[in-house]
Design a protein around this motif. Structure first.
Motif, short mmCIF file in Angstrom:
data_model
loop_
_atom_site.label_atom_id
_atom_site.label_comp_id
_atom_site.label_asym_id
_atom_site.label_seq_id
_atom_site.Cartn_x
_atom_site.Cartn_y
_atom_site.Cartn_z
N UNK A 75 0.76 -1.22 -0.10
CA UNK A 75 -0.07 0.08 -0.09
C UNK A 75 0.91 1.06 0.06
N UNK A 76 0.73 2.01 -0.80
CA UNK A 76 1.27 3.53 -0.98
C UNK A 76 0.84 4.73 -0.76
N UNK A 77 1.16 5.81 -0.21
CA UNK A 77 0.67 7.06 -0.32
C UNK A 77 1.78 7.82 -0.17
N UNK A 78 1.53 9.16 -1.02
CA UNK A 78 2.66 10.13 -1.16
C UNK A 78 1.93 11.48 -1.46
N UNK A 79 2.52 12.36 -0.64
CA UNK A 79 2.24 14.05 -1.31
C UNK A 79 3.24 14.34 -2.30
N UNK A 80 2.73 15.25 -3.03
CA UNK A 80 3.73 15.89 -4.06
C UNK A 80 4.46 17.07 -3.25
N UNK A 81 5.61 17.15 -3.20
CA UNK A 81 6.25 18.40 -2.57
C UNK A 81 6.14 19.57 -3.30
N UNK A 82 6.14 19.45 -4.48
CA UNK A 82 6.19 20.76 -5.31
C UNK A 82 4.78 21.55 -5.30
N UNK A 83 3.53 20.78 -4.94
CA UNK A 83 2.37 21.61 -4.67
C UNK A 83 1.94 21.38 -3.22
N UNK A 84 0.78 21.92 -3.03
CA UNK A 84 0.27 21.72 -1.72
C UNK A 84 -1.08 21.02 -1.90
N UNK A 85 -1.31 20.07 -0.85
CA UNK A 85 -2.51 19.45 -0.85
C UNK A 85 -2.62 18.56 -1.92
N UNK A 86 -1.61 17.80 -2.71
CA UNK A 86 -1.81 16.84 -3.85
C UNK A 86 -1.18 15.61 -3.40
N UNK A 87 -1.96 14.49 -3.55
CA UNK A 87 -1.22 13.41 -3.05
C UNK A 87 -1.70 12.09 -4.06
N UNK A 88 -0.85 11.16 -4.09
CA UNK A 88 -0.93 9.93 -5.00
C UNK A 88 -1.12 8.67 -3.95
N UNK A 89 -1.93 7.75 -4.41
CA UNK A 89 -2.08 6.45 -3.78
C UNK A 89 -2.27 5.30 -4.38
N UNK A 90 -1.46 4.25 -4.19
CA UNK A 90 -1.54 3.06 -4.75
C UNK A 90 -1.63 1.99 -4.07
N UNK A 91 -2.07 0.78 -4.81
CA UNK A 91 -2.02 -0.54 -4.27
C UNK A 91 -1.26 -1.41 -5.07
N UNK A 92 -0.48 -2.40 -4.68
CA UNK A 92 0.07 -3.45 -5.48
C UNK A 92 -0.08 -4.73 -5.17
N UNK A 93 -0.07 -5.72 -6.09
CA UNK A 93 0.19 -7.31 -5.50
C UNK A 93 0.94 -7.81 -6.37
N UNK A 94 1.89 -8.72 -5.87
CA UNK A 94 2.92 -9.31 -6.47
C UNK A 94 2.96 -10.84 -6.24
N UNK A 95 3.78 -11.33 -7.35
CA UNK A 95 3.94 -12.81 -7.34
C UNK A 95 5.39 -13.16 -7.87
N UNK A 96 6.24 -13.73 -7.11
CA UNK A 96 7.52 -13.81 -7.62
C UNK A 96 7.95 -15.36 -7.56
N UNK A 97 8.69 -15.63 -8.71
CA UNK A 97 9.38 -17.18 -9.01
C UNK A 97 10.78 -17.10 -9.07
#
Lengths: 308, 369
Positions: free
Chosen positions: B305-327
């Motif tokens: 799970x990911x979340x991060x603001x954008x330092x170059x702007x105010x009150x803007x943020x990105x949010x992400x989710x990932x699922x992984x499988x490794x062999x």
């Protein structure tokens, strides 16, 4: 005149320090495996405090380089390693982060136990990773021949004496005592295994070269298609055919491997799976180097006798 | 005249002495410690190659399927070739070189000398270094448990390059009876993915305190707090504070079949207001939470799970989710798939399947824990 007084004062200091050193705190020894720890205890007695990094029931190739081990190494006065690349995957960063100049490779407090040992499976041609996890410096499981146990103990005795010269005679006496007990035990083990010379067996990993060499067993195959590579259906099938043809009745497995494939091979071929600890501490009964061989020889001779 | 010559005479004499001592030593048979010693490790390899460093080459091939309007990756990309060279310099130091080649060219990823046993229990690294800020910042691409870096690192910590700069790092253990405690202090030139140094004096600084403790032989916790400070514009400085925690489970008897690792990192970054760009002082935050589980000898599953603001702007943020499988066919190669969904600050949402082939040849030194 000046020189002789200097020599005299050095001698005075040395003789004054001699008894001090003898009564000093036990020498802090860290070993990578419990086999080396047991041998260091045999030789060092109560003049050493020995700790092992790996436990006897874990695969010594895949130990994690935990920071708690850095603390052990930070305080160590002597580090004894198996060598031959056994610890290549985890020991170098631990030594580097130990901040301890005494135990860096090449320093006085670093002992590679393989230096005087008889190491088998030395590659005679170029090795590549296509061959699996091949050790280019020979088979690192060399402690599984009691004759190598004696050589390791002797190397430890020399090293301890070099670090604590005041205790040299103590270590020499301890070594001589161990040597005698080992020689008596070897007679016992050789006698127990003598009836099975030439018996064909199969093992999971190539851990047992020195053991089978010592007792004259004949390893005709491995569950792993190549060292370190997990079993594959095609290889397992071919191995079962070979085992039936050669009449193999015993399959040796190290305790840290999954028993699924060995058990299905055993069902198909009628062989018996014997889980054999390759290291001291692998099972509670194998608490010392000598007890390990008592346990191995007991299990192995029992299984081989039952298979006849 | 004699004053000039004496050092040379002394040098010459000592050379002869050293030489004859060497010959004497060579003629003396080495005491053989056992009846049948095997040749030492050195004898096994051809002498001409003994002093070559350990050389490894690691290939990182990345692919992407799906939609991403904000941060599109190529469909198929030989993203990076890393060459790692490692060896002892002398009895006092080791050197590591990591050179990265990618579509944008070659760069020095890291290149440093390590003095592991300085007086006072200090360990010092000098060169180009990845700053000891949290966990992910110090990872090379092949060490990541994902195909990408978390949004936190992209937005707040300089992206792929990260906090990496020329500088000096000094660390020391703090002895105590309770836990492993390590403190690190670093000084950098001030040019990295985050900081800029228009003036020579615009140095960047970093610090880290790391604690580790075993909770039994199979479980352990690893926590750290990190700090970074440097210039982002003439006369303007930014500072970042981070916390990280890792919980690991790996039963010793089944170490090659089972493990679980939970990781979390968070960072707070304070950027200065810049009058002529009419920017106010901004505070941005970022974090990720991730877990991996090894469920058989060759398979790992994971999520992040990911979340991060954008330092170059105010009150803007990105949010992400990932699922992984490794062999893992072996220790030296892996194939990984990652489903990733990110809701970007601008509005669009990406849905992507990222995949990776990672492969290495040669001798690669073991990684630190």
């Amino acid at each position: 005149m000046k020189l002789s007084s200097l020599v005299r004062s050095i001698l005075l200091v040395v003789t004054a320090l001699g008894p001090l050193a003898a009564s000093a705190a036990p020498l802090r020894v860290v070993t990578t495996t419990e086999d080396l720890a047991s041998l260091a205890r045999e030789v060092g007695g109560d003049h050493v405090a020995v700790e092992s990094i790996a436990r006897g029931y874990q695969d010594p190739h895949f130990v994690e380089a935990k920071p708690s081990f850095i603390l052990k190494l930070n305080r160590a006065e002597l580090l004894i390693v198996v060598g031959r690349d056994l610890e290549i995957g985890w020991l170098p960063p631990l030594i580097q982060q130990s901040r301890n100049p005494k135990i860096q490779p090449g320093a006085a407090g670093y002992l590679d136990a393989s230096e005087g040992a008889r190491v088998l499976d030395m590659p005679t041609a170029q090795v590549t990773r296509a061959m699996g996890d091949v050790h280019p410096q020979g088979n690192p499981h060399y402690w599984l021949d009691p004759a190598n146990g004696r050589r390791i103990a002797q190397a430890i005795q020399r090293k301890l004496a070099a670090i604590r010269p005041a205790d040299a005679s103590y270590f020499a006496a301890r070594y001589a005592d161990f040597d005698q007990r080992l020689a008596a035990a070897e007679k016992r083990w050789d006698a127990a295994m003598a009836p099975f010379k030439g018996t064909k067996v199969v093992t999971y990993h190539r851990s047992w070269s020195n053991l089978v060499d010592r007792f004259g067993l004949d390893v005709i195959g491995f569950v792993e298609p190549r060292p370190g590579i997990p079993p594959s259906p095609a290889h397992t099938f071919a191995l079962m055919q070979e085992m039936k043809r050669a009449g193999v009745k015993v399959l040796l497995v190290e305790p840290y491997f999954d028993l699924k494939t060995p058990n299905s091979i055993a069902r198909e071929t009628g062989a018996k799976v014997v889980v054999l600890p390759p290291s001291t501490g692998g099972v509670p009964q194998a608490g010392s180097y000598l007890a390990l061989f008592d346990h191995i020889v007991g299990l192995l001779s029992g299984a081989l006798a039952g298979a006849r | 005249m004699s004053i000039v010559h004496r050092p040379f005479v002394l040098l010459f004499a000592s050379l002869i002495l050293a030489g004859s001592a060497g010959i004497a030593r060579a003629q003396e048979p080495e005491p053989s410690p056992s009846p049948e010693p095997t040749p030492g490790p050195a004898a096994a390899s051809p002498t001409s190659k003994i002093f070559n460093p350990d050389i490894a080459v690691i290939g990182n091939f990345l692919g992407a399927i799906g939609e991403n309007e904000v941060d599109p990756r190529p469909s198929l990309d030989m993203e990076e070739v890393e060459i790692a060279l490692q060896a002892a310099v002398d009895p006092y130091a080791t050197a590591n070189f990591f050179l990265a080649f990618g579509p944008e060219g070659a760069e020095i990823e890291e290149a440093y000398i390590t003095f592991p046993t300085l007086p006072g229990g200090f360990l010092m690294k000098v060169g180009r270094l990845k700053a000891s800020f949290g966990k992910v910042n110090t990872f090379h691409a092949h060490q990541l448990p994902w195909t990408d870096r978390p949004l936190m690192n992209g937005n707040l910590l300089g992206g792929e390059e990260g906090l990496a700069d020329s500088g000096i790092s000094i660390s020391r253990l703090i002895p105590n009876p309770v836990l492993f405690l390590e403190v690190t202090g670093e000084v950098f030139r001030g040019e990295s993915g985050v900081f800029q140094a228009p003036e020579r004096g615009d140095l960047a600084f970093g610090g880290r305190l790391r604690g580790y403790r075993d909770l039994g032989e199979a479980v352990n916790v690893d926590v750290g707090s990190s700090f970074a400070y440097g210039h982002v514009a003439p006369g303007a400085t930014a500072r970042i504070v981070g916390f990280d925690a890792t919980l690991r489970y790996r039963p010793l008897r089944r170490a090659i079949y089972r493990r679980f690792i939970a990781r979390a990192e968070a960072a707070w970054r304070r950027d200065p207001g810049i009058a002529d760009a009419s920017l106010l002082t901004r505070m941005s935050r970022g974090a990720y939470l991730s877990a991996e589980y090894q469920f058989s000898r060759r398979w790992f599953a994971g999520a992040r799970l990911d979340a991060a603001d954008r330092p170059e702007t105010i009150d803007e943020s990105d949010k992400g989710v990932s699922a992984l499988l490794t062999y893992w066919p072996s220790e030296f190669s892996q194939v990984r798939g990652q489903y990733r969904r990110i809701r970007y600050a601008e509005g669009p949402t990406s849905n992507e399947l990222l995949f990776q082939f990672l492969f290495s040849i040669g001798a690669h030194g073991a990684h630190t824990f």
